[in-house]
Design a protein around this motif. Sequence first.
Motif, PDB file in Angstrom:
ATOM      1  N   ASN A  42       0.827  -1.203   0.000  1.00  0.00           N
ATOM      2  CA  ASN A  42       0.000   0.000   0.000  1.00  0.00           C
ATOM      3  C   ASN A  42       0.865   1.259   0.000  1.00  0.00           C
ATOM      4  OD1 ASN A  42      -3.139  -0.329   0.419  1.00  0.00           O
ATOM      5  ND2 ASN A  42      -2.164  -2.091   1.392  1.00  0.00           N
ATOM      6  N   VAL A  43       0.187   2.400   0.117  1.00  0.00           N
ATOM      7  CA  VAL A  43       0.886   3.682   0.090  1.00  0.00           C
ATOM      8  C   VAL A  43       1.810   3.793   1.305  1.00  0.00           C
ATOM      9  CG1 VAL A  43      -0.959   4.912   1.328  1.00  0.00           C
ATOM     10  CG2 VAL A  43       0.572   6.186  -0.195  1.00  0.00           C
ATOM     11  N   ALA A  44       3.017   4.289   1.092  1.00  0.00           N
ATOM     12  CA  ALA A  44       4.019   4.411   2.162  1.00  0.00           C
ATOM     13  C   ALA A  44       4.196   5.877   2.529  1.00  0.00           C
ATOM     14  CB  ALA A  44       5.347   3.815   1.713  1.00  0.00           C
ATOM     15  N   LEU A  45       3.820   6.238   3.753  1.00  0.00           N
ATOM     16  CA  LEU A  45       3.869   7.635   4.195  1.00  0.00           C
ATOM     17  C   LEU A  45       4.811   7.839   5.373  1.00  0.00           C
ATOM     18  CD1 LEU A  45       0.007   8.267   4.078  1.00  0.00           C
ATOM     19  CD2 LEU A  45       1.684   8.911   2.338  1.00  0.00           C
ATOM     20  N   ARG A  46       5.527   6.782   5.781  1.00  0.00           N
ATOM     21  CA  ARG A  46       6.322   6.832   7.012  1.00  0.00           C
ATOM     22  C   ARG A  46       7.343   7.959   7.009  1.00  0.00           C
ATOM     23  NH1 ARG A  46       8.600   7.624  10.851  1.00  0.00           N
ATOM     24  NH2 ARG A  46       9.328   6.264  12.512  1.00  0.00           N
ATOM     25  N   ASP A  47       7.957   8.276   5.873  1.00  0.00           N
ATOM     26  CA  ASP A  47       9.014   9.288   5.834  1.00  0.00           C
ATOM     27  C   ASP A  47       8.567  10.609   5.219  1.00  0.00           C
ATOM     28  OD1 ASP A  47      10.922   7.514   6.959  1.00  0.00           O
ATOM     29  OD2 ASP A  47      11.193   6.566   5.004  1.00  0.00           O
ATOM     30  N   VAL A  48       7.268  10.753   4.967  1.00  0.00           N
ATOM     31  CA  VAL A  48       6.766  11.995   4.364  1.00  0.00           C
ATOM     32  C   VAL A  48       6.898  13.135   5.370  1.00  0.00           C
ATOM     33  CG1 VAL A  48       4.685  13.155   3.546  1.00  0.00           C
ATOM     34  CG2 VAL A  48       5.205  10.823   2.786  1.00  0.00           C
ATOM     35  N   ASP A  49       7.490  14.250   4.929  1.00  0.00           N
ATOM     36  CA  ASP A  49       7.749  15.353   5.864  1.00  0.00           C
ATOM     37  C   ASP A  49       7.092  16.670   5.462  1.00  0.00           C
ATOM     38  OD1 ASP A  49       9.296  16.098   3.720  1.00  0.00           O
ATOM     39  OD2 ASP A  49      11.213  16.003   4.793  1.00  0.00           O
ATOM     40  N   ASN A  50       6.119  16.641   4.540  1.00  0.00           N
ATOM     41  CA  ASN A  50       5.387  17.871   4.207  1.00  0.00           C
ATOM     42  C   ASN A  50       4.002  17.528   3.670  1.00  0.00           C
ATOM     43  OD1 ASN A  50       5.444  18.079   1.018  1.00  0.00           O
ATOM     44  ND2 ASN A  50       7.514  17.446   1.655  1.00  0.00           N
ATOM     45  N   LYS A  51       3.106  18.487   3.775  1.00  0.00           N
ATOM     46  CA  LYS A  51       1.699  18.288   3.418  1.00  0.00           C
ATOM     47  C   LYS A  51       1.527  17.925   1.951  1.00  0.00           C
ATOM     48  CE  LYS A  51      -2.667  20.896   3.245  1.00  0.00           C
ATOM     49  NZ  LYS A  51      -3.311  22.182   3.614  1.00  0.00           N
ATOM     50  N   ASN A  59       0.860   4.777   7.695  1.00  0.00           N
ATOM     51  CA  ASN A  59       1.828   4.962   8.791  1.00  0.00           C
ATOM     52  C   ASN A  59       2.530   6.319   8.740  1.00  0.00           C
ATOM     53  OD1 ASN A  59       1.422   2.274   9.946  1.00  0.00           O
ATOM     54  ND2 ASN A  59       2.348   1.553   8.049  1.00  0.00           N
ATOM     55  N   TRP A  60       1.724   7.372   8.706  1.00  0.00           N
ATOM     56  CA  TRP A  60       2.233   8.738   8.668  1.00  0.00           C
ATOM     57  C   TRP A  60       2.675   9.214  10.052  1.00  0.00           C
ATOM     58  CZ3 TRP A  60      -1.080  11.547  11.784  1.00  0.00           C
ATOM     59  CH2 TRP A  60      -2.388  11.058  11.917  1.00  0.00           C
ATOM     60  N   ASP A  61       3.503  10.239  10.034  1.00  0.00           N
ATOM     61  CA  ASP A  61       4.038  10.807  11.278  1.00  0.00           C
ATOM     62  C   ASP A  61       3.974  12.327  11.177  1.00  0.00           C
ATOM     63  OD1 ASP A  61       5.397  11.628  13.502  1.00  0.00           O
ATOM     64  OD2 ASP A  61       7.299  10.682  12.988  1.00  0.00           O
ATOM     65  N   ARG A  73      -1.807   6.586  11.705  1.00  0.00           N
ATOM     66  CA  ARG A  73      -0.598   7.227  12.205  1.00  0.00           C
ATOM     67  C   ARG A  73       0.382   6.105  12.530  1.00  0.00           C
ATOM     68  NH1 ARG A  73       2.336   8.554  16.696  1.00  0.00           N
ATOM     69  NH2 ARG A  73       3.404  10.562  16.557  1.00  0.00           N
ATOM     70  N   MET A  74       1.654   6.391  12.514  1.00  0.00           N
ATOM     71  CA  MET A  74       2.684   5.378  12.639  1.00  0.00           C
ATOM     72  C   MET A  74       2.533   4.481  13.866  1.00  0.00           C
ATOM     73  SD  MET A  74       5.853   7.741  13.931  1.00  0.00           S
ATOM     74  CE  MET A  74       6.554   6.482  14.954  1.00  0.00           C
ATOM     75  N   TRP A 116       7.257  -3.219  13.942  1.00  0.00           N
ATOM     76  CA  TRP A 116       7.036  -3.034  12.513  1.00  0.00           C
ATOM     77  C   TRP A 116       5.568  -3.304  12.168  1.00  0.00           C
ATOM     78  CZ3 TRP A 116       6.030  -6.649   8.382  1.00  0.00           C
ATOM     79  CH2 TRP A 116       6.217  -6.108   7.112  1.00  0.00           C
ATOM     80  N   PRO A 117       4.925  -2.450  11.320  1.00  0.00           N
ATOM     81  CA  PRO A 117       5.504  -1.404  10.467  1.00  0.00           C
ATOM     82  C   PRO A 117       5.579  -0.028  11.101  1.00  0.00           C
ATOM     83  CG  PRO A 117       3.209  -1.678   9.912  1.00  0.00           C
ATOM     84  CD  PRO A 117       3.499  -2.688  10.995  1.00  0.00           C
ATOM     85  N   VAL A 118       5.319   0.067  12.422  1.00  0.00           N
ATOM     86  CA  VAL A 118       5.469   1.362  13.090  1.00  0.00           C
ATOM     87  C   VAL A 118       6.914   1.847  12.997  1.00  0.00           C
ATOM     88  CG1 VAL A 118       5.257   2.549  15.302  1.00  0.00           C
ATOM     89  CG2 VAL A 118       3.550   0.851  14.627  1.00  0.00           C
TER      90      VAL A 118
END
Length: 555
Positions: free
Chosen positions: A108-117, A141-143, A170-171, A453-455
């Motif tokens: 699925n979509v990976a958002l763990r390292d996304v750092d902006n809107k 798993n966004w942060d 959320r992560m 994981w995946p947190v």
Amino acid sequence: MTGLFPFRYSFLYLLLNLFLLSSCNKKQQIYADTVVVNATFWTPDVAMDTIEAMAIKGDTILAIGKRKTLNEHINATTTVIDAKGKMVVPGFIDAHVHLLMGGNSLLNVALRDVDNKQEFITKIEDFAKTLDSDEWIVEGNWDHTLWGGELPNKSWIDSVTPNTPVAIYRMDGHMILANSAALKIAGIDTSTLNPAKGEIVKDAEGEPTGILKSEAMYLVLDKIPPLSPEKKIDAILKAQNYFLSQGVTSVHDVDSLGGFSVLQKMYASNQLKVRVYSADPLPQYRTIDPNTLVANKWIKNGLLKGFMDGSLGSHTAAFNNPYSDSPKDKGILMLNNDTIFKWIEEADMAGFKITVHAIGDKANTTLLNAYESVLRKNPEKEPRFRIEHAQHLDPKDIPRFSSLKVIASMQPYHAIDDGRWAEELIGKERAKTTYAFNSLLQANALLAFGSDWPVAPASPLYGIYAATTRRTLDDNNPDGWYPAEKIGVTDALKAYTINAAYSEFSENIKGSLAVGKLADFVILSEDLTKIKPEQIKDVNVMATYVGGKLEYSKD
């Protein structure tokens, strides 16, 4: 002459019997399938300088010791692995993963390292274009701390997912963002009330923002179509390949999500390459027949997992005192002492093993009280109760882990992640006993390490780095975030090997390199005991062997 015959006959008979006896007693030579040489071996129960080679027969360690001694197990069919001076350690055991969630996150979509809107929106938009009309966007798993702390809002993504329902974690797994399409399916609007142990976050006009906390998440999550058995197999195959690349040969899946039946099918068809200890929800203890439990070298269940509270980042971890940044908020204690005591006592008496998630100090204290009450009623048992996370501890509770023989199942990576912002939420005093690895060890507690994981990444090497350096991910703590809680490499290795095996009652078959144990081992590019702790995160997994078979190679 005739008088001598019986003597001579008896003497020859004696010689013949001695020869036959010595032949029978002579040890039959066993030749190894594989012998590993020229390595720096580490195992928790033998001095390193006594091991020069390891012989393997089938899936089991046949012999371990000096090279000269092990030469007798080599013949023309034996494969000799030259480790070229690299380090060999027991296969890592990750004591806390979410197997299907993690595997599904790789699909699925990976958002763990996304750092902006904008990147957050773009990634969801791009992924939505790859889906069929009836598919959901999940995991993520966004942060939000990476882009300054603002929680995402359904308005960010509604325009790019008008007909695609979205429910992304959320992560930490205790908060989700749902878009308008998902909220509509769940029937959540301005009039929807909060569940008893959760929150539907609303704006000033009473409109749901899409953020759902703790039990409120399930208003949406329960509407997501379950994964098909085929999708579950795909997710587990993806997950196990990832684990093997990290040197992980066994995992404790702390919420099976219906995956154990799939694991059984995969085991029967020889698809499993990683060993799995699987947990079911603690409240289900009345519905599971202990006589149906499975335990073999590859899969095992019988562990039950409960929840005392949520997470720090979502303000749902239960504390005795309010959050520093929210004076009226103490988090959410999901179970009171009477309920958790009853569940644990009954499940324990039925023969199940118990582990419970506890983050905040109030959650940990309440859980330890329940464990103590159960142990007092049946002091003869050895239940090896566990606490998952044991994250923020009241100093008075630290010695209780040892006295009650409760295992602290912890995830070191969280310390260097949460350490970036935790003090803003709980202040300096409570932060002193956050991820209190060293304090627990000094109090003779047993630590078992995992990743969540995946947190967090399922990398034991990064976990060992985190436990030994406590350098936060933002590089603002070069000497370690609360450095008094750093531990040594050997203790961290034990937590990822023999201690983790002990926590699943499997220390007799894995967790160390010893004769008769499973030949699960990893070859590392560097000797972790000889390099600086800050270099450990850059060490490579060169090869991973499970049951004597090469299942991953970096080359």
